[in-house]
Write an enzyme that holds these catalytic residues in place. Structure first.
Site, PDB file in Angstrom:
ATOM      1  N   PHE A   1      16.544  40.108  59.900  1.00  0.00           N
ATOM      2  CA  PHE A   1      16.451  40.729  61.208  1.00  0.00           C
ATOM      3  C   PHE A   1      17.820  40.872  61.860  1.00  0.00           C
ATOM      4  O   PHE A   1      18.120  41.867  62.502  1.00  0.00           O
ATOM      5  CB  PHE A   1      15.530  39.888  62.103  1.00  0.00           C
ATOM      6  CG  PHE A   1      15.369  40.440  63.492  1.00  0.00           C
ATOM      7  CD1 PHE A   1      14.489  41.486  63.741  1.00  0.00           C
ATOM      8  CD2 PHE A   1      16.095  39.924  64.543  1.00  0.00           C
ATOM      9  CE1 PHE A   1      14.339  41.995  65.012  1.00  0.00           C
ATOM     10  CE2 PHE A   1      15.952  40.428  65.831  1.00  0.00           C
ATOM     11  CZ  PHE A   1      15.070  41.471  66.057  1.00  0.00           C
ATOM     12  N   GLY A   2      18.664  39.847  61.692  1.00  0.00           N
ATOM     13  CA  GLY A   2      19.978  39.887  62.307  1.00  0.00           C
ATOM     14  C   GLY A   2      20.580  38.499  62.415  1.00  0.00           C
ATOM     15  O   GLY A   2      20.229  37.588  61.669  1.00  0.00           O
TER      16      GLY A   2
ATOM     17  N   VAL B   1      21.420  34.881  64.265  1.00  0.00           N
ATOM     18  CA  VAL B   1      20.706  33.916  65.101  1.00  0.00           C
ATOM     19  C   VAL B   1      21.734  33.085  65.881  1.00  0.00           C
ATOM     20  O   VAL B   1      22.676  32.546  65.297  1.00  0.00           O
ATOM     21  CB  VAL B   1      19.812  32.990  64.254  1.00  0.00           C
ATOM     22  CG1 VAL B   1      18.956  32.109  65.158  1.00  0.00           C
ATOM     23  CG2 VAL B   1      18.939  33.794  63.310  1.00  0.00           C
TER      24      VAL B   1
ATOM     25  N   LYS C   1      17.633  35.763  68.447  1.00  0.00           N
ATOM     26  CA  LYS C   1      17.902  36.601  67.282  1.00  0.00           C
ATOM     27  C   LYS C   1      18.322  37.986  67.772  1.00  0.00           C
ATOM     28  O   LYS C   1      17.619  38.638  68.539  1.00  0.00           O
ATOM     29  CB  LYS C   1      16.670  36.677  66.401  1.00  0.00           C
ATOM     30  CG  LYS C   1      16.212  35.281  65.968  1.00  0.00           C
ATOM     31  CD  LYS C   1      15.473  35.309  64.664  1.00  0.00           C
ATOM     32  CE  LYS C   1      15.277  33.889  64.142  1.00  0.00           C
ATOM     33  NZ  LYS C   1      14.718  33.862  62.794  1.00  0.00           N
TER      34      LYS C   1
ATOM     35  N   ASP D   1       7.012  35.429  50.919  1.00  0.00           N
ATOM     36  CA  ASP D   1       8.372  34.926  50.708  1.00  0.00           C
ATOM     37  C   ASP D   1       8.500  33.455  51.124  1.00  0.00           C
ATOM     38  O   ASP D   1       9.406  33.094  51.873  1.00  0.00           O
ATOM     39  CB  ASP D   1       9.371  35.791  51.484  1.00  0.00           C
ATOM     40  CG  ASP D   1      10.811  35.532  51.028  1.00  0.00           C
ATOM     41  OD1 ASP D   1      11.005  35.096  49.884  1.00  0.00           O
ATOM     42  OD2 ASP D   1      11.723  35.731  51.841  1.00  0.00           O
TER      43      ASP D   1
END
Length: 520
Positions: free
Chosen positions: A366-367, A369, A384, A481
């Site tokens: 997502f990016g 943190v 995030k 996952d």
């Protein structure tokens, strides 16, 4: 021939920068006073108790029973600013008493401390109830322990991460103060970060603050004062009936004032900054001054309107940009209503120190943190910051609505969101023990190896949350996952699966009764 005079804005710019920085840093300053205590802003740990506005740290138990307790101010306090690399000064005043109900028995004493955590070693009664590590403390020691090189059974000591004090002093010899007298004693502690000095003053409560400190240290605490820390008191006994009480307490930080720009000494000027005039050339000097005045007037008349024109253009540009951002944000928000709370971008920016690299605690699909400290509420969260542009992605919004509706004790809960400045920010519960893979494989030096009850609890928690995702939630979610890097541990080593996000190229079909999305 003299050189033309020039007008420079540098001193004014430095002054306003200094003033602006000071105003920003003033927001991080903390000040509180407890003339008497209530449970509104403090936490009692171990055997500590509150009675008639006075905090008792240890209880009157029969010999040889031991007791230990602590009290901590609820909210973390900022002591270090990584942006400016400055450390806050602080000052605290408190009154306390140590009463020995049995003169033949000796307790350990009490301590004022600063710690990175809001927990103490209440199960251990031979450490003044202090944390195991990462603390600063001023101890009021009433027991001579050779294990810590104590000089006597009535001394003050300044401790850093250990009870082997950096410096000790006997207050009876210097100020006639007996810590175990049962009388109420007032203590003042002043730390000045710009001077690297720590001063401790001590007197009985009926006397004013003395002129001379009982303990004086030249010490730089910058490497020990972390970004945020907790403050409080702790005490312990070893099979004695010594009582330790805190009657009042005030604390304040004086914070983060950067070094002032150095002023030039009036005689320390360079040759290029001085106009030289011959002694006899009085008329020439006057004509030069007139020419300079005319030039200065012309410069001001031209530069003034130009400055305001540029300022007007800049303000207009940012106003239009902000209006467009608000318009996009509103259309975004209308679709994204399932989340618990909408955060202001300014709030998240402040909590992460403007997304400073020192606050980064991880990276995901997502990016990035960031660890966020919300000083006003005293809470810590994980923010995030998306690395993708999500404008127009209705599938993504639909998926986030599903995430917001998931509720399970082993799922990291989504606290809220923010869509401003062209960014999407998600706020989650903070997991202090990090990911399971670091605990198992990479960071044994932490000294927190997982025991078998912890491992069993983690396995049961993961099984429970997977059953919930696959079978019990309204929109079933298939997890594809599972790995130790995606399992986070809270302060008690309870597991939680990280937030649900979709792959950038993955299809999301809301007509299906089952969602195949990835949890990372």
């Amino acid at each position: 021939m003299s050189t033309p005079h020039t007008i420079t804005a540098t001193p004014f710019i430095l002054f306003f920068l200094f003033l602006f920085t000071s105003l920003i840093n003033a927001n991080d300053e903390v000040s509180f006073t407890f003339q008497s205590f209530s449970l509104r802003n403090i936490t009692l740990i171990g055997d500590s108790y509150l009675r008639n506005g006075v905090v008792g740290l240890t209880k009157a138990l029969d010999v040889p029973t031991s007791t230990s307790g602590s009290v901590i101010y609820n909210h973390p306090i900022t002591f270090y600013d990584p942006l400016t690399n400055t450390t806050s000064s602080f000052s605290t005043t408190f009154t306390f008493s140590i009463t020995n109900l049995n003169p033949s028995s000796f307790g350990d004493g009490l301590a004022f401390f600063l710690s990175q955590t809001n927990t103490t070693t209440t199960a251990t009664t031979n450490r003044l109830g202090l944390p195991n590590n990462h603390f600063l403390a001023l101890e009021f020691d009433t027991r001579q322990d050779p294990n810590f090189n104590d000089p006597n059974e009535n001394h003050l000591g300044f401790d850093i991460d250990t009870l082997n004090s950096v410096q000790t002093v006997n207050p009876i010899l210097h100020h006639g103060i007996d810590l175990k007298s049962g009388n109420t004693i007032t203590c003042w502690i002043d730390y000045k970060s710009d001077q690297n000095t720590l001063l401790v003053f001590l007197s009985y409560a009926t006397s004013p603050k003395p002129f001379d400190p009982v303990l004086s240290l030249n010490i730089d605490l910058q490497q020990h004062l972390k970004e945020v820390m907790y403050v409080g008191f702790s005490a312990s006994t070893q099979g004695s009936t010594e009582l330790h009480q805190i009657h009042s307490w005030s604390f304040k930080t004086i914070g983060f004032v950067p070094a002032r720009p150095k002023r030039l000494h009036p005689h320390n000027v360079s040759d290029n900054s001085v106009s030289t005039v011959t002694v006899g050339d009085v008329n020439g000097s006057s004509s030069i001054k007139n020419r300079h005045s005319k030039r200065l007037g012309i410069s001001v008349s031209v530069a003034g309107p130009a400055f305001f024109f540029v300022l007007f253009v800049i303000l207009g540009y940012f106003s239009v940009k902000k209006w467009r951002g608000v318009k996009r944000g509103k259309s975004f928000k209308n679709e994204f209503v399932a989340c618990p709370r909408e955060f202001a971008y300014k709030e998240l920016k402040s909590a992460t120190r403007e997304f400073h690299p020192s606050r980064i605690i991880g990276h995901g699909s997502f990016g990035t943190v960031y660890k966020a400290f919300f000083i006003s509420s005293g809470t810590i969260a994980a923010v995030k910051r998306s690395k993708h542009s999500h404008e127009g992605k209705t599938e993504f919004l639909s998926e986030l609505s599903i995430i917001a509706g998931l509720r399970h004790k082993n799922l990291v809960q989504l606290q809220g969101w923010c869509v401003e400045k062209g960014e999407l920010l998600l706020v989650y519960d903070f997991m202090p023990n990090g990911s399971l893979d670091k605990m198992l494989y990479k960071e044994h030096e932490r000294g927190k190896l997982l025991n078998w009850p912890n491992r069993f609890n983690i396995a049961v928690g993961l099984a429970s949350v997977l059953v919930y995702l696959h079978q019990e939630c309204e929109k079933r979610v298939i997890h594809r996952d599972i790995k130790t890097g995606n399992i986070l541990l809270d302060g008690n080593f309870n597991p939680s699966i990280d937030e649900i996000v979709s792959d950038a190229d993955e299809e999301f079909n809301t007509d299906q009764s089952m969602c195949e999305i990835k949890i990372d």
